[in-house]
Design a protein around this motif. Structure first.
Motif, mmCIF file in Angstrom:
data_model
loop_
_atom_site.group_PDB
_atom_site.id
_atom_site.type_symbol
_atom_site.label_atom_id
_atom_site.label_comp_id
_atom_site.label_asym_id
_atom_site.label_seq_id
_atom_site.Cartn_x
_atom_site.Cartn_y
_atom_site.Cartn_z
ATOM 1 N N HIS A 32 -6.627 2.063 -2.083
ATOM 2 C CA HIS A 32 -6.196 0.660 -2.669
ATOM 3 C C HIS A 32 -6.378 -0.459 -1.568
ATOM 4 O O HIS A 32 -5.565 -1.397 -1.505
ATOM 5 C CB HIS A 32 -4.471 1.128 -2.632
ATOM 6 N N THR A 209 -2.044 -3.125 1.736
ATOM 7 C CA THR A 209 -1.928 -2.791 0.160
ATOM 8 C C THR A 209 -1.068 -3.799 -0.473
ATOM 9 O O THR A 209 0.111 -4.075 0.265
ATOM 10 C CB THR A 209 -1.613 -1.129 0.116
ATOM 11 N N ASP A 210 -0.843 -4.193 -1.736
ATOM 12 C CA ASP A 210 -0.102 -5.137 -2.316
ATOM 13 C C ASP A 210 0.982 -4.022 -3.356
ATOM 14 O O ASP A 210 1.574 -4.507 -4.096
ATOM 15 C CB ASP A 210 -0.771 -6.140 -3.172
ATOM 16 N N ARG A 211 0.741 -2.740 -3.287
ATOM 17 C CA ARG A 211 1.415 -1.696 -4.126
ATOM 18 C C ARG A 211 2.728 -1.236 -3.323
ATOM 19 O O ARG A 211 2.267 -0.719 -2.284
ATOM 20 C CB ARG A 211 0.359 -0.691 -4.353
ATOM 21 N N GLY A 212 3.826 -1.597 -4.091
ATOM 22 C CA GLY A 212 4.969 -1.200 -3.478
ATOM 23 C C GLY A 212 5.067 0.302 -3.262
ATOM 24 O O GLY A 212 5.368 0.868 -2.127
ATOM 25 N N ALA A 213 4.610 1.022 -4.272
ATOM 26 C CA ALA A 213 4.520 2.592 -3.734
ATOM 27 C C ALA A 213 3.802 2.951 -2.799
ATOM 28 O O ALA A 213 4.303 4.102 -2.119
ATOM 29 C CB ALA A 213 4.273 3.076 -5.164
ATOM 30 N N ASP A 214 2.877 2.405 -2.256
ATOM 31 C CA ASP A 214 2.002 2.846 -1.181
ATOM 32 C C ASP A 214 2.595 2.770 0.114
ATOM 33 O O ASP A 214 2.512 3.689 1.158
ATOM 34 C CB ASP A 214 0.825 1.851 -1.109
ATOM 35 N N TRP A 215 3.816 2.053 0.184
ATOM 36 C CA TRP A 215 4.409 1.748 1.420
ATOM 37 C C TRP A 215 5.201 2.798 1.620
ATOM 38 O O TRP A 215 5.625 3.233 2.754
ATOM 39 C CB TRP A 215 5.223 0.338 1.686
ATOM 40 N N TRP A 216 5.752 3.479 0.616
ATOM 41 C CA TRP A 216 6.634 4.589 0.630
ATOM 42 C C TRP A 216 5.775 5.616 1.196
ATOM 43 O O TRP A 216 6.067 6.661 1.798
ATOM 44 C CB TRP A 216 7.261 5.103 -0.543
#
Length: 216
Positions: A32, A209-216
């Motif tokens: 990502h 990354t611009d995907r919120g789930a990736d930060w988790w």
């Protein structure tokens, strides 16, 4: 003593298993848009408040003196370099193979302790080294030619080598041994963060990354 030894073996096994999950979370981040340096920078940053909370709960002082600072910075750079080379190796070879090859570091630790610090050689240690060496040999000979990358292997060996030196310094330095483990790790991660930040202007660009789930 037997119970203490069992607890030590159990904690070591949990640590090894947990460390082996790194690729599970890192590789999707690469896909990502993030690079290893950025992944590790945020990994270390997120780890700091967790360790700070543990130190607070255990009433561990955060004070550190000059003698400790220099040694902790060296350890931090070694840990950061070990992490970075391992995470970089995942771009060149199967992550499972890379993670398995990393565990050559106990062999490096044992050999270096014997030759550099004259640690007494034990038959059990020799048997352990033979078994590990044979296991690594089987691993490298049962994979297809395309599964292994010279660049990947070299990166993993650098990772294992720097981690071996890290472990040796922790064990031979009286100053370091007197620092509580959680506190030591807190400052090691802090030094590692500065290491990764210094790499950014050297070509290891910051990627997010611009995907919120990736930060988790």
């Amino acid at each position: 003593m037997a119970l203490k030894n069992f607890k030590g073996y159990l904690l070591a096994a949990v640590a090894a298993a947990a460390y082996g999950t790194n690729p599970v979370f890192a590789i999707p981040l690469y896909e990502h848009g993030m690079n290893p340096n950025s992944v590790l920078l945020f990994r270390y940053l997120i780890g700091l408040p967790i360790l700070a909370c543990i130190m607070k709960a255990r009433n561990i002082s955060s004070a550190i003196n000059r003698e400790e600072i220099l040694k902790v910075v060296i350890l931090g750079f070694l840990m950061a370099l070990s992490s970075l080379t391992l995470f970089e190796s995942h771009k060149y070879m199967n992550s499972g193979i890379a993670s398995t090859l990393l565990f050559v570091y106990p062999i490096m630790v044992a050999v270096l302790m014997i030759f550099l610090f004259h640690e007494k050689f034990k038959i059990s240690v020799g048997l352990f080294l033979v078994i590990m060496s044979f296991g690594l040999y089987l691993l490298m000979n049962t994979q297809g030619a395309g599964s292994l990358s010279l660049t990947g292997i070299l990166l993993v060996m650098v990772s294992a080598g720097t981690y071996a030196v890290y472990i040796i310094l922790v064990n031979v330095s009286k100053t370091i041994r007197e620092i509580p483990t959680t506190k030591l790790l807190f400052y090691v991660l802090t030094a590692g963060i500065f290491f990764y930040i210094c790499l950014i202007p050297l070509g290891f660009e910051m990627t997010l990354t611009d995907r919120g789930a990736d930060w988790w």
